[in-house]
Design a protein around this motif. Structure first.
Motif, PDB file in Angstrom:
ATOM      1  N   GLU A  46      22.523 -22.207 -89.341  1.00 30.06           N
ATOM      2  CA  GLU A  46      21.243 -22.497 -88.697  1.00 30.06           C
ATOM      3  C   GLU A  46      21.386 -23.615 -87.682  1.00 30.06           C
ATOM      4  O   GLU A  46      20.789 -23.566 -86.603  1.00 30.06           O
ATOM      5  N   SER A  47      22.171 -24.645 -88.023  1.00 23.54           N
ATOM      6  CA  SER A  47      22.334 -25.782 -87.125  1.00 23.54           C
ATOM      7  C   SER A  47      23.552 -26.580 -87.549  1.00 23.54           C
ATOM      8  O   SER A  47      24.249 -26.232 -88.503  1.00 23.54           O
ATOM      9  N   TYR A  48      23.786 -27.687 -86.851  1.00 20.88           N
ATOM     10  CA  TYR A  48      24.906 -28.573 -87.185  1.00 20.88           C
ATOM     11  C   TYR A  48      24.749 -29.189 -88.581  1.00 20.88           C
ATOM     12  O   TYR A  48      25.706 -29.726 -89.140  1.00 20.88           O
ATOM     13  N   ARG A  49      23.566 -29.112 -89.156  1.00 23.23           N
ATOM     14  CA  ARG A  49      23.336 -29.662 -90.495  1.00 23.23           C
ATOM     15  C   ARG A  49      23.817 -28.725 -91.611  1.00 23.23           C
ATOM     16  O   ARG A  49      23.738 -29.078 -92.783  1.00 23.23           O
ATOM     17  N   HIS A  50      24.276 -27.543 -91.265  1.00 28.87           N
ATOM     18  CA  HIS A  50      24.587 -26.520 -92.260  1.00 28.87           C
ATOM     19  C   HIS A  50      26.021 -26.016 -92.115  1.00 28.87           C
ATOM     20  O   HIS A  50      26.581 -26.018 -91.019  1.00 28.87           O
ATOM     21  N   VAL A  51      26.571 -25.552 -93.232  1.00 33.23           N
ATOM     22  CA  VAL A  51      27.882 -24.907 -93.189  1.00 33.23           C
ATOM     23  C   VAL A  51      27.704 -23.432 -92.832  1.00 33.23           C
ATOM     24  O   VAL A  51      26.684 -22.829 -93.170  1.00 33.23           O
ATOM     25  N   PRO A  52      28.671 -22.844 -92.133  1.00 36.14           N
ATOM     26  CA  PRO A  52      28.560 -21.423 -91.804  1.00 36.14           C
ATOM     27  C   PRO A  52      28.803 -20.544 -93.027  1.00 36.14           C
ATOM     28  O   PRO A  52      29.460 -20.958 -93.983  1.00 36.14           O
ATOM     29  N   MET A  53      28.280 -19.330 -92.976  1.00 37.46           N
ATOM     30  CA  MET A  53      28.494 -18.341 -94.030  1.00 37.46           C
ATOM     31  C   MET A  53      28.388 -16.960 -93.400  1.00 37.46           C
ATOM     32  O   MET A  53      27.895 -16.823 -92.279  1.00 37.46           O
TER      33      MET A  53
END
Length: 482
Positions: free
Chosen positions: A354-361
């Motif tokens: 979603e953003s830089y605050r989240h890890v990718p999945m």
């Protein structure tokens, strides 16, 4: 072209050099890490909200920051900071280092710029038309909706635009950048007839500018007129819809938006993380038949200007067109780098955040089923008694079992091969893997709904598109009120 623009915007403007990033990775590489990446994001967005002829809200937002991830075996350490500067980058790098032992890991000492094709233009939608035109667009929506029918009593609309720069650098040498525009327009119409009130909602969105909504077709009809009148049409239609029957009988799903059932009941179950953990009903079924042989399912992040499209994913891998199911046979799962490495395969360009605050999945982009050979007329005429579901307004899916519950926003009763009356409060209940095997006819009318789709997973939301041709499901449990 996008790389140089993003590099200047994110790195040069904030006095961060490639050598600084190299230094961070060199420091991290003294640890026993399998992988690490840095995600830079600089995003602006706005929304304008109209409620019953009045502009109630105008919101402008700036969001920028850095997310740094390090992976040690199956353990992920992640830290983020809501600023872009070298001090902040060094600060979060000290946090992620603490997860592992002092043992050196191979680090590519040359960061390579990754070239990729772009599937949308780099024009800032927020500047594409003046603010007074944005407000006028919303007022036009209100007038068009009310003019459609005198029974329209309330009109709400939301115009949204976003423009973001992203830069991804990883310890395996990837350096990729992207510029992502996104706009959407959502309209909700409430109609009243005596004591009955019904809602109709419609919307569209693309990776483009606000000018898309003002464009006209060859007949001179603008996109805002089509969006507004469709919301009003559904609202009026449901004022006269009959109670839905309950039972177990054939269901025809229309083209376009009903593809949300495909997205939820099948697409999520094909994401790599669920299958690595053996949580999906589709786990360990590669090269096995999971649907009717009439079904070929695609997830395609390369469709030009579509809402779910990505020139690169959020790990720097180029967007791809992935054939997930071919003629009923499961061919691959959607993968990010992390789950792909643990499953001994490769990323499918599906690592999204979603953003830089989240890890990718692993996430979907534009998910749809390829068309078949049947006409819509033949499909409808093949049903003696059943349901024709044209659009959905919500649903729930259990990934582990594949069981789903969906409610329709527009549906009709079919009797003796003919559509006879609109019906409301229709609930479709079933299991994705079982329902997909019961598809007996696939239409030749594929339509991919470039609407306002948002996919939510583990608290993260990303834009997506869904689509399909008209399909016939031989039997499905239908819950109604009659």
């Amino acid at each position: 072209m996008s790389f140089n623009i993003v590099k200047k915007k994110i790195l040069n403007t904030n006095n961060i050099s490639i050598e600084n990033i190299y230094s961070i990775f060199s420091d991290l590489s003294t640890k026993e890490l399998n992988y690490s990446d840095i995600y830079f994001q600089d995003k602006i967005s706005e929304s304008w909200i109209l409620e019953d002829k009045i502009i109630k809200n105008g919101i402008y937002n700036i969001d920028k920051g850095i997310g740094l991830r390090a992976i040690h075996n199956k353990i992920t350490s992640f830290a983020s900071i809501d600023q872009i500067n070298l001090q902040g980058l060094r600060k979060i790098s000290t946090y992620v280092k603490d997860i592992s032992k002092n043992k050196k890991v191979f680090f590519k000492k040359k960061i390579l710029r990754s070239e990729h094709q772009s599937y949308y233009n780099f024009v800032n939608p927020l500047n594409s038309i003046p603010n007074f035109e944005k407000l006028d667009l919303l007022h036009q929506i209100d007038k068009i909706s009310r003019k459609y029918d005198s029974r329209v009593s309330h009109v709400n609309a939301c115009l949204f635009g976003a423009y973001e720069y992203i830069l991804v650098v990883s310890i395996d040498g990837v350096l990729s950048a992207d510029i992502r525009p996104l706009v959407s327009l959502t309209v909700s119409v409430l109609s009243e007839n005596k004591s009955r009130r019904e809602m109709g909602t419609n919307g569209q969105g693309i990776r483009g500018t606000y000018k898309y909504f003002l464009e006209k077709d060859k007949n001179g009809i603008s996109n805002i007129k089509k969006i507004a009148e469709e919301a009003a049409r559904v609202s009026i239609l449901n004022l006269f819809a009959k109670e839905a029957p309950s039972g177990y009988f054939p269901v025809v799903l229309g083209s376009g938006l009903p593809g949300v059932l495909l997205h939820e009941a099948v697409g999520h179950g094909l994401e790599g993380d669920f299958n690595r953990k053996k949580l999906s009903v589709y786990s360990d079924k590669i090269n096995k038949k999971i649907t009717s042989s009439l079904c070929t399912v695609i997830d395609d992040g390369t469709k030009k200007e579509f809402r779910g499209s990505i020139s690169i994913d959020d790990e720097g891998t180029p967007g791809q067109r992935n054939i997930l199911v071919k003629n009923g046979i499961l061919k691959k799962y959607l993968q990010d780098k992390f789950n792909a490495s643990l499953m001994e395969t490769v990323s499918t360009g599906s690592g999204r955040r979603e953003s830089y605050r989240h890890v990718p999945m692993p996430r979907m982009t534009n998910t749809y089923m390829l068309p078949g050979k049947s006409t819509v007329k033949d499909i409808i005429e093949s049903v003696d008694y059943g349901i024709y579901a044209v659009s959905f307004n919500g649903g729930q899916v259990d990934i582990t079992s594949g069981e789903f519950v969906f409610s329709t926003s527009e549906a009709y009763l079919i009797r003796n091969g003919k559509i006879v009356t609109p019906i409301k409060d229709v609930t479709l209940i079933g299991s994705g893997i079982e329902v997909m095997k019961k598809i007996s006819m696939v239409g030749n009318d594929l339509f991919i709904e470039n609407g306002i789709g948002i996919c939510s997973k583990e608290g993260q939301c990303v834009p997506v598109c869904v689509g399909q041709p008209t399909i016939k499901i031989n039997n499905l449990t239908v819950g109604g009120t009659k």
